[in-house]
Enzyme design. Structure first.
Site, mmCIF file in Angstrom:
data_model
loop_
_atom_site.group_PDB
_atom_site.id
_atom_site.type_symbol
_atom_site.label_atom_id
_atom_site.label_comp_id
_atom_site.label_asym_id
_atom_site.label_seq_id
_atom_site.Cartn_x
_atom_site.Cartn_y
_atom_site.Cartn_z
ATOM 1 N N HIS A 176 0.825 -1.213 0.000
ATOM 2 C CA HIS A 176 0.000 0.000 0.000
ATOM 3 C C HIS A 176 0.856 1.259 0.000
ATOM 4 O O HIS A 176 0.465 2.284 -0.556
ATOM 5 C CB HIS A 176 -0.947 -0.004 1.198
ATOM 6 C CG HIS A 176 -2.167 -0.839 0.984
ATOM 7 N ND1 HIS A 176 -3.444 -0.414 1.300
ATOM 8 C CD2 HIS A 176 -2.311 -2.091 0.475
ATOM 9 C CE1 HIS A 176 -4.319 -1.368 0.989
ATOM 10 N NE2 HIS A 176 -3.647 -2.395 0.501
ATOM 11 N N ASP A 177 2.010 1.180 0.624
ATOM 12 C CA ASP A 177 2.902 2.336 0.637
ATOM 13 C C ASP A 177 3.450 2.613 -0.755
ATOM 14 O O ASP A 177 3.395 3.737 -1.249
ATOM 15 C CB ASP A 177 4.053 2.095 1.613
ATOM 16 C CG ASP A 177 5.031 3.249 1.652
ATOM 17 O OD1 ASP A 177 4.576 4.415 1.705
ATOM 18 O OD2 ASP A 177 6.246 3.003 1.636
ATOM 19 N N VAL A 219 0.462 3.391 -3.712
ATOM 20 C CA VAL A 219 -0.497 4.481 -3.621
ATOM 21 C C VAL A 219 -0.042 5.745 -4.314
ATOM 22 O O VAL A 219 -0.824 6.433 -4.954
ATOM 23 C CB VAL A 219 -0.845 4.785 -2.149
ATOM 24 C CG1 VAL A 219 0.332 5.384 -1.403
ATOM 25 C CG2 VAL A 219 -2.030 5.727 -2.073
ATOM 26 N N GLY A 275 6.086 6.925 -4.495
ATOM 27 C CA GLY A 275 6.194 5.478 -4.350
ATOM 28 C C GLY A 275 6.498 5.040 -2.931
ATOM 29 O O GLY A 275 5.795 5.387 -1.982
ATOM 30 N N SER A 295 4.843 6.932 3.356
ATOM 31 C CA SER A 295 3.746 7.893 3.551
ATOM 32 C C SER A 295 2.547 7.244 4.239
ATOM 33 O O SER A 295 1.800 7.904 4.962
ATOM 34 C CB SER A 295 3.317 8.487 2.211
ATOM 35 O OG SER A 295 2.904 7.467 1.303
ATOM 36 N N PRO A 330 -6.192 -1.103 -5.911
ATOM 37 C CA PRO A 330 -7.272 -1.870 -6.544
ATOM 38 C C PRO A 330 -8.368 -2.238 -5.558
ATOM 39 O O PRO A 330 -8.102 -2.617 -4.416
ATOM 40 C CB PRO A 330 -6.552 -3.123 -7.053
ATOM 41 C CG PRO A 330 -5.119 -2.730 -7.165
ATOM 42 C CD PRO A 330 -4.877 -1.746 -6.072
ATOM 43 N N THR A 387 -4.392 -23.031 3.314
ATOM 44 C CA THR A 387 -3.137 -22.732 4.027
ATOM 45 C C THR A 387 -3.088 -21.235 4.344
ATOM 46 O O THR A 387 -2.251 -20.504 3.797
ATOM 47 C CB THR A 387 -1.918 -23.138 3.182
ATOM 48 O OG1 THR A 387 -1.977 -22.454 1.914
ATOM 49 C CG2 THR A 387 -1.873 -24.636 2.951
ATOM 50 N N ASP A 426 2.457 -19.745 -0.086
ATOM 51 C CA ASP A 426 2.602 -20.785 -1.103
ATOM 52 C C ASP A 426 1.740 -20.420 -2.303
ATOM 53 O O ASP A 426 1.224 -19.315 -2.398
ATOM 54 C CB ASP A 426 2.222 -22.162 -0.531
ATOM 55 C CG ASP A 426 0.830 -22.175 0.088
ATOM 56 O OD1 ASP A 426 0.005 -21.304 -0.269
ATOM 57 O OD2 ASP A 426 0.562 -23.052 0.934
#
Length: 311
Positions: free
Chosen positions: A75-76, A79, A89, A93, A180, A233, A238
């Protein structure tokens, strides 16, 4: 591992690789400050051991924390990668708290009551500030924490590139626009990397799986129910997530969109089901590429003393 967004991101990155050789190319060639290995070899040699120790403790107490810490890094980096200038990037933040005159990203739709693990980052930063003050950036901590979380969950490891600076601002708007949504189609997901999209709404879900979800979400107090994105799992890193997709057991619409209606993404999913080694290798490469998004230079970044606020 319950880390749908990151694993979904991996497939979309593979899909868009024909249009850009690296993520930085996809986002306008913003390379920022060059990263490297061994950055803290002399200035803070204990850094990675300290980070790993705290992550190991957190994951031992709550196995879901591994996915949560990995998601923080995603997410950092994601965003601010698009539609915001300058494109920062991976700049930590996402860790900044709101103040009276500043609104950060924690209250954005994809993050509010969803992101967690901030206290683990606080603990890591506090110890690092005692050992080597104002040396290791919060952005580098997030990148290292993501790698350690994957490793502790049975996944691959890689050498994290360091040298990021921490951002001095954040964007709630960018967080709302760029991350997303769980009902995204393949076209919408791809559009997060390219400025193009087309209408598509494909969904195929196993009927028995639907029945199990309906049972889980019936009755009272359903807001506190947790549905694992991977029932087989949930605490292991995996390729089971991709196996589930081919069985029609993707929890979210954006999951199943990868295998229904788009031959390219379905082929990638099938490759990861048949060859877990290919999945691990692609995942490592993708994490390195994502981790290099728009790293800040010394002039427009800093090393925060507290990850929750600028100096």
């Amino acid at each position: 591992m319950a880390m749908q967004l990151v694993l979904l991101f991996l497939v979309i990155l593979k899909l868009t690789s024909a249009f850009a050789t690296t993520l930085n190319d996809a986002y306008g060639g913003d390379t920022g400050c060059p990263l490297g290995t061994g950055i803290y070899q002399y200035t803070c040699p204990e850094a990675e051991a300290i980070i790993f120790s705290w992550v190991e403790q957190a994951v031992s107490q709550d196995s879901r924390m591994a996915a949560s810490l990995l998601r923080l890094h995603f997410h950092d980096c994601f965003v601010n990668a698009r539609h915001s200038l300058p494109a920062h990037g991976c700049d930590a933040s996402v860790l900044l708290d709101d103040t009276q005159d500043f609104v950060g990203e924690k209250t954005a739709g994809p993050n509010l009551n969803s992101l967690r693990g901030f206290e683990v980052i606080d603990q890591i930063k506090s110890e690092l500030e005692l050992v080597c003050p104002q040396t290791v950036s919060c952005a580098d901590i997030l990148a290292s924490v993501a790698r350690d979380s994957v490793l502790l969950s049975g996944g691959p490891t890689w050498e994290v590139q360091m040298g990021r600076k921490d951002g001095m601002t954040a964007s709630k708007e960018a967080a709302n626009n760029n991350i997303p949504a769980p009902n995204s189609t393949v076209d919408v997901l791809t559009a997060k990397f390219e400025n193009s999209s087309s209408d598509s709404d494909n969904q195929y879900v196993n009927i028995d799986f639907i029945a199990s979800l309906q049972q889980l979400c019936s009755g009272t107090d359903i807001n506190n129910r947790v549905a694992h994105l991977d029932l087989a799992t949930p605490a292991t890193f995996d390729n089971q997530y991709y196996i589930n997709l081919l069985s029609g057991e993707g929890l979210l619409q954006s999951d199943q969109a990868l295998v229904k209606g788009n031959d390219q993404t379905r082929q990638i999913v099938e490759t990861y089901v048949e060859n877990p080694f290919a999945f691990f290798e692609d995942f490592k490469d993708s994490m390195l590429k994502m981790g290099s998004l728009g790293s800040l230079t010394q002039s427009n970044g800093e090393i925060r003393r507290d990850c929750r606020t600028i100096n």
